[in-house]
Design a protein around this motif. Sequence first.
Motif, mmCIF file in Angstrom:
data_model
loop_
_atom_site.group_PDB
_atom_site.id
_atom_site.type_symbol
_atom_site.label_atom_id
_atom_site.label_comp_id
_atom_site.label_asym_id
_atom_site.label_seq_id
_atom_site.Cartn_x
_atom_site.Cartn_y
_atom_site.Cartn_z
ATOM 1 N N ARG A 1 0.830 -1.202 0.000
ATOM 2 C CA ARG A 1 0.000 0.000 0.000
ATOM 3 C C ARG A 1 0.866 1.253 0.000
ATOM 4 N NH1 ARG A 1 -5.301 -1.366 1.488
ATOM 5 N NH2 ARG A 1 -5.494 -3.483 2.301
ATOM 6 N N ARG A 2 2.009 1.160 0.683
ATOM 7 C CA ARG A 2 2.947 2.289 0.722
ATOM 8 C C ARG A 2 4.292 1.810 0.202
ATOM 9 N NH1 ARG A 2 2.555 4.287 6.844
ATOM 10 N NH2 ARG A 2 2.751 2.053 7.151
ATOM 11 N N SER A 3 4.951 2.626 -0.565
ATOM 12 C CA SER A 3 6.223 2.252 -1.165
ATOM 13 C C SER A 3 7.334 2.253 -0.128
ATOM 14 C CB SER A 3 6.584 3.227 -2.281
ATOM 15 O OG SER A 3 6.893 4.504 -1.737
ATOM 16 N N GLY A 4 8.444 1.599 -0.474
ATOM 17 C CA GLY A 4 9.603 1.621 0.402
ATOM 18 C C GLY A 4 10.103 3.027 0.651
ATOM 19 N N ALA A 5 10.033 3.871 -0.376
ATOM 20 C CA ALA A 5 10.475 5.260 -0.210
ATOM 21 C C ALA A 5 9.607 5.986 0.820
ATOM 22 C CB ALA A 5 10.432 5.985 -1.547
ATOM 23 N N GLU A 6 8.295 5.759 0.777
ATOM 24 C CA GLU A 6 7.399 6.389 1.752
ATOM 25 C C GLU A 6 7.699 5.892 3.162
ATOM 26 O OE1 GLU A 6 3.122 7.137 -0.032
ATOM 27 O OE2 GLU A 6 3.862 5.175 -0.640
ATOM 28 N N LEU A 7 7.917 4.591 3.297
ATOM 29 C CA LEU A 7 8.192 4.025 4.612
ATOM 30 C C LEU A 7 9.520 4.538 5.176
ATOM 31 C CD1 LEU A 7 7.023 0.383 3.940
ATOM 32 C CD2 LEU A 7 5.936 2.010 5.489
ATOM 33 N N LEU A 8 10.519 4.666 4.319
ATOM 34 C CA LEU A 8 11.808 5.161 4.778
ATOM 35 C C LEU A 8 11.689 6.609 5.259
ATOM 36 C CD1 LEU A 8 14.818 4.646 5.183
ATOM 37 C CD2 LEU A 8 15.193 5.344 2.804
ATOM 38 N N LEU B 1 9.042 8.008 6.486
ATOM 39 C CA LEU B 1 8.331 7.960 7.768
ATOM 40 C C LEU B 1 9.255 7.498 8.895
ATOM 41 C CD1 LEU B 1 4.975 6.384 6.551
ATOM 42 C CD2 LEU B 1 5.259 8.689 7.493
ATOM 43 N N ALA B 2 10.160 6.558 8.587
ATOM 44 C CA ALA B 2 11.085 6.056 9.599
ATOM 45 C C ALA B 2 12.058 7.142 10.041
ATOM 46 C CB ALA B 2 11.858 4.859 9.054
ATOM 47 N N PHE B 3 12.601 7.887 9.089
ATOM 48 C CA PHE B 3 13.495 8.992 9.445
ATOM 49 C C PHE B 3 12.749 10.021 10.296
ATOM 50 C CE2 PHE B 3 16.332 7.887 5.728
ATOM 51 C CZ PHE B 3 17.488 7.724 6.478
ATOM 52 N N ARG C 1 10.089 9.520 12.170
ATOM 53 C CA ARG C 1 9.786 8.946 13.483
ATOM 54 C C ARG C 1 10.972 9.065 14.431
ATOM 55 N NH1 ARG C 1 6.487 4.856 15.996
ATOM 56 N NH2 ARG C 1 5.098 4.806 14.198
ATOM 57 N N GLU C 2 12.187 8.904 13.886
ATOM 58 C CA GLU C 2 13.402 8.984 14.703
ATOM 59 C C GLU C 2 13.944 10.406 14.831
ATOM 60 O OE1 GLU C 2 15.032 6.407 16.462
ATOM 61 O OE2 GLU C 2 13.030 5.581 16.030
ATOM 62 N N GLY C 3 13.330 11.347 14.113
ATOM 63 C CA GLY C 3 13.805 12.730 14.174
ATOM 64 C C GLY C 3 15.172 12.905 13.548
ATOM 65 N N ILE C 4 15.441 12.136 12.487
ATOM 66 C CA ILE C 4 16.743 12.149 11.836
ATOM 67 C C ILE C 4 16.585 12.695 10.418
ATOM 68 C CG2 ILE C 4 18.650 10.719 10.982
ATOM 69 C CD1 ILE C 4 17.898 8.693 13.193
ATOM 70 N N GLU C 5 17.481 13.605 10.039
ATOM 71 C CA GLU C 5 17.478 14.097 8.672
ATOM 72 C C GLU C 5 17.866 12.937 7.742
ATOM 73 O OE1 GLU C 5 16.838 17.082 5.877
ATOM 74 O OE2 GLU C 5 16.545 17.176 8.064
ATOM 75 N N PRO C 6 17.080 12.667 6.705
ATOM 76 C CA PRO C 6 17.393 11.533 5.807
ATOM 77 C C PRO C 6 18.807 11.634 5.239
ATOM 78 C CG PRO C 6 15.207 12.385 5.351
ATOM 79 C CD PRO C 6 15.827 13.344 6.319
ATOM 80 N N PHE C 7 19.534 10.504 5.280
ATOM 81 C CA PHE C 7 20.893 10.517 4.748
ATOM 82 C C PHE C 7 21.124 9.418 3.707
ATOM 83 C CE2 PHE C 7 21.005 8.085 8.720
ATOM 84 C CZ PHE C 7 21.675 6.910 8.355
ATOM 85 N N VAL D 1 16.813 3.480 12.648
ATOM 86 C CA VAL D 1 15.939 3.796 11.519
ATOM 87 C C VAL D 1 15.269 2.519 11.003
ATOM 88 C CG1 VAL D 1 15.834 4.727 9.174
ATOM 89 C CG2 VAL D 1 17.312 5.808 10.883
ATOM 90 N N ALA D 2 16.011 1.415 10.991
ATOM 91 C CA ALA D 2 15.441 0.137 10.557
ATOM 92 C C ALA D 2 14.300 -0.291 11.463
ATOM 93 C CB ALA D 2 16.521 -0.933 10.519
#
Length: 231
Positions: free
Chosen positions: A20-27, A29-31, A33-39, A84-85
Amino acid sequence: MAELVDTVLFDIDDTLCEYRRSGAELLALAFDREGIEPFFEVDEYYAQYDTFIETTDSVEVLRAECFAGIAEEHGRDPELGRAVASAYATERNHRNVRPLPGSREAVTSLSHDHRLGVVTNGPPDTQAKKLDEIGVADAFEVVIHAGYDAPAKPDPEPFHRALSALDATPDSTVHVGNSLASDVAGAQAAGLKAVWLSNGTDLCVDSDCVPEYTLDSLSDLTEHPWNPSVE
């Protein structure tokens, strides 16, 4: 006279179901959720699969090792990648797959006069949940988790294992999948006929993999394209 097809094998991802949601969307959301700038981007994650798939026994551990390795490559603490995982897994653990159009109807129809199995590149825990979520798990007599029970597709071994479990022959079996590189090539290497689910994609004229049958939708499987006389 060609042997009639009485056994059908299926791929799972993007054949029977889709996220329903792509891996890009989930990633993303994970960043968040952790309050981390995507890297890193999701393609870097997918590119790490082959590095860790032989040494991990679940998708959660595989993902954690991939993310940790990527973090280290980017000069970050590997534990940051593992965090993040974990957040990614939390997001993914919601009901996250839906059946592709016609998939449940096709499986139900075929189950009346064919033996059914699955050959999927994916970990047992994750793939079992997908079959349960779309309501078709009980239709399959065998599920081979290529990359875990056997080498990953397109290696012919997972197909041979499915045939052995079903007491079926290559000439009487077709495999249905969306990937030319793994499903079509793997099935044909094992001596099966390949049914390619194109999902609206045109077959590349330069492709080395030419399927025996091409479908736009799994709804077409109810017509038994390999046995035209079967009603």
